[in-house]
Write a protein that holds these residues in place. Structure first.
Motif: not given
Length: 218
Positions: A11-18, A84-85
């Motif tokens: 989840a963290t990696i995908l959020l960073l990619i987005s 929000l991020i």
């Protein structure tokens, strides 16, 4: 609170990619669009759909899904934080960098919403044009740069920017920690393609600013 560290990591990696895909990187277009266009790929379909935006949104949805199932509790609070991020962090980072350590044209803020051009045909072959382009310099040094117009065409296929491109680039300077409405005024000889140009105005004017090898599309 975390019941599956592997899924939480995904989840963290995908959020960073987005975030990377939507990162503005001092440009009008997000960083992801700039990367894809640099390799010659179009981000738009025939119907006008922004493919990159769709991919970024799907990646973000996947990240929130993995985030939800990886937690024991506070799932909805965590999803709200993720939203929000992705909404505020990219632009906030660019704004912080620009106001602190950025130099040259990267320290310039262009208020596109307050920019405008007015033009009036003097005769059948000459147009008088005036553009006001507001810039703010956040650095401690004067910034000299060049301005070019692009895009922003009218419905008949001819627009103020296409005509203003005849005499570009235009030189400009914004003093250290200063704010300036750069005024570009000139008479332009119309080509046969622009001969039907009439009087009018244009707002939210997109420009390209350059200094040496550096370039920003705003």
């Amino acid at each position: 609170m975390i019941q599956n560290k592997k899924l939480f990591g995904i989840a963290t990696i995908l959020l960073l990619i987005s975030i990377v895909v939507s990162f503005p990187y001092f440009e009008e277009n997000p960083y992801g669009e700039e990367m894809i266009e640099a390799f010659g790929f179009s981000i738009m379909t025939v119907s006008g759909l922004n493919i990159l935006a769709l991919i970024g949104f799907i990646i973000f949805l996947a990240s929130t899904y993995f985030l939800f199932i990886s937690l024991k509790k506070y799932q909805f609070r965590s999803m709200l934080v993720a939203i929000l991020i992705i909404v505020f962090i990219p632009s906030a980072l660019v704004n912080l960098y620009q106001r602190t350590i950025a130099t040259g044209i990267y320290a310039l803020h262009y208020n596109e919403d307050q920019s405008y051009c007015e033009y009036e045909t003097v005769d059948t072959s000459t147009m008088h044009a005036i553009c006001e382009l507001p810039f703010k310099n956040y650095s401690n040094k004067d910034v000299a740069f060049q301005i070019e117009f692009y895009g922003h065409y009218r419905s008949n296929g001819v627009g103020i920017n296409s005509v203003m491109q005849h005499n570009q680039p235009y030189d400009a300077v914004v003093h250290a920690n200063g704010q300036r409405n750069i005024r570009i005024e000139m008479d332009i000889t119309l080509s046969e393609e622009d001969i039907n140009f009439d009087s009018g105005s244009s707002t939210s004017v997109p420009v390209i600013i350059k200094s040496g090898d550096n370039e920003r599309k705003l």
